[in-house]
Design an enzyme around this catalytic site. Structure first.
Site, mmCIF file in Angstrom:
data_model
loop_
_atom_site.group_PDB
_atom_site.id
_atom_site.type_symbol
_atom_site.label_atom_id
_atom_site.label_comp_id
_atom_site.label_asym_id
_atom_site.label_seq_id
_atom_site.Cartn_x
_atom_site.Cartn_y
_atom_site.Cartn_z
ATOM 1 N N TYR A 132 0.855 -1.191 0.000
ATOM 2 C CA TYR A 132 0.000 0.000 0.000
ATOM 3 C C TYR A 132 0.884 1.232 0.000
ATOM 4 C CZ TYR A 132 -2.979 3.712 1.907
ATOM 5 O OH TYR A 132 -3.653 4.893 2.105
ATOM 6 N N GLU A 142 -3.653 7.482 -3.936
ATOM 7 C CA GLU A 142 -3.538 6.231 -3.186
ATOM 8 C C GLU A 142 -3.421 5.057 -4.144
ATOM 9 O OE1 GLU A 142 -6.007 4.880 0.613
ATOM 10 O OE2 GLU A 142 -6.993 4.278 -1.241
#
Ligand code: GDP
Ligand code: MN
Length: 380
Positions: free
Chosen positions: A101, A190
């Site tokens: 991530y 993101e």
């Protein structure tokens, strides 16, 4: 403004971030054709402005064109947390060895962009932050100094990525994502998951971009990405007319001049036992066209049952606003009761003008609290 995954990936590609090749499709047949062009296994991905699509059944692997068509049929029309799927992104499927991530967002407290990286990707980042905060490497970038490669290295070590081949690719990718973040005036970039393939290739499998609305004038090509059909009718109208409008979930429509007054109006409505349906900020103005535009936007919200028009005349003069209201009511029909509170510069004159004309549906109250009480009563 939030972007769809395929739009975020388009921007990512422009900044040199590795993403998979894909095609947009709006029908099962288009999905089939896209899969045919791409060849091999593909992934059919719902394009909606919300996350958690995988869990909701909005992301499916397909073995070939016919399967892609079938999967597209299942996903199109699906309701994912209030967002109906009308577009699909068909992408060449990736093999996944690891899911990481990576994100860049604003830390408003620190007044700096915040980089976050963890090897526990693919799942909700909030869950990682809560259950294993030590696994989430965080690092602020000073906006004046800009991003430095040593910061990405520190982040990579912090996250515990120890394969040199991965380190090199992630290092480059963080730099490019920061360039994209600054270059697009983003509020959020993101990548979840950032994957490592079995061959050791690092790439962005998902993309979430949110761009600062106030910077869109600098990026006409991003502004054009806005999906007008995704917003409710009154929000579209507000944008076209240049009216500041925010949708809420109660019954009283609110119109005020100035952000501070509008915020206190929301509180007073709550104090009077009601709930705001929305609000419009007239800003400093009170001219007829501004009032017409705002009333039209507020009135178009199906949840509105009454309207509270709260004006404090500072530079704006209340007599001018009163004339604006009357002209507006001449030009349009409003079915909802409107409660007006005028105070400040030339308030007396303003109230007299309204009292003289006394249009139906219009109720003047001298104080904010009384006006709020009346508007809430009407909304019941
Ligand atoms: P989200 O659920 O809305 O965040 O959508 P994502 O794009 O992140 O996809 C959700 C999950 O689907 C990912 O975490 C992957 O596990 C899986 N997925 C997405 N694309 C692929 C792919 O190309 N290959 C494989 N094997 N899985 C994928
Ligand atoms: Mn994701």
């Amino acid at each position: 403004m939030d972007l769809y995954e395929y739009q975020g990936k388009e921007l990512s590609r422009r900044y040199g971030i590795p993403v998979s090749e894909g095609r947009l499709a709006t029908t099962p047949d288009e999905a089939r054709a896209a899969a045919e062009e791409l060849g091999g296994q593909v992934v059919v991905k719902a394009q909606v402005l919300t996350g958690g699509r995988g869990k909701a059944g909005g992301i499916k692997l397909a073995e070939g064109p016919d399967d892609a068509r079938a999967k597209a049929e299942q996903i199109l029309g699906l309701d994912i947390r209030g967002h109906v799927v009308r577009k699909l992104w068909i992408e060449r499927a990736s093999e996944i060895a690891k899911e990481y991530y990576l994100s860049i967002t604003f830390d408003r407290g620190a007044k700096k962009p915040l980089l976050m990286l963890t090897t526990q990707g693919g799942i909700d980042i909030e869950e990682v932050a809560e259950k294993s905060p030590e696994a989430l490497a965080r690092l602020h970038v000073d906006p004046l100094e800009g991003f430095q490669p040593y910061q990405a290295r520190r982040l990579i070590y912090g996250a515990g990525i120890d394969d040199p081949n991965e380190q090199k690719q992630v290092l480059a990718l963080v730099g490019k994502l920061y360039e994209a973040f600054v270059g697009c005036d983003a509020m959020l970039c993101e990548v979840n998951p950032l994957i490592v393939t079995p061959q050791g290739e690092v790439k962005a499998l998902d993309s979430k971009f949110s761009v600062d609305d106030n910077a869109l004038y600098k990026h006409p090509e991003i502004a054009e990405m806005r999906d007008l059909d995704a917003a409710p009718a009154e929000e579209r109208a507000a944008r076209e007319k240049g009216v500041t409008y925010v949708k809420l979930d109660g019954e009283v429509g609110i119109l005020g001049n100035g952000a501070g007054l509008v915020m206190s109006t929301l509180d007073v409505i709550a104090l009077a036992g009601g709930r705001p349906a929305n609000f419009c900020d007239l800003g400093g103005g009170g001219d007829a066209q501004g009032v017409v535009d705002a009333l039209e936007v507020i009135g178009a919200d199906p949840q509105v049952r009454s309207i509270f028009f709260n004006i404090f005349g500072g530079i704006t003069r209340c007599d001018e606003v009163a004339r604006g209201i009357l002209q507006a009511l001449d030009r349009m029909t409003i079915e909802h009761p409107i409660v007006v509170r005028l105070d400040g510069t030339n308030a007396e004159e303003g109230r007299e003008i309204l009292a003289e004309a006394s249009p139906p549906n219009l109720h003047a109250e001298p104080t904010m609290l009384e006006a709020a009480g009346r508007a809430v009563e009407f909304a019941r």
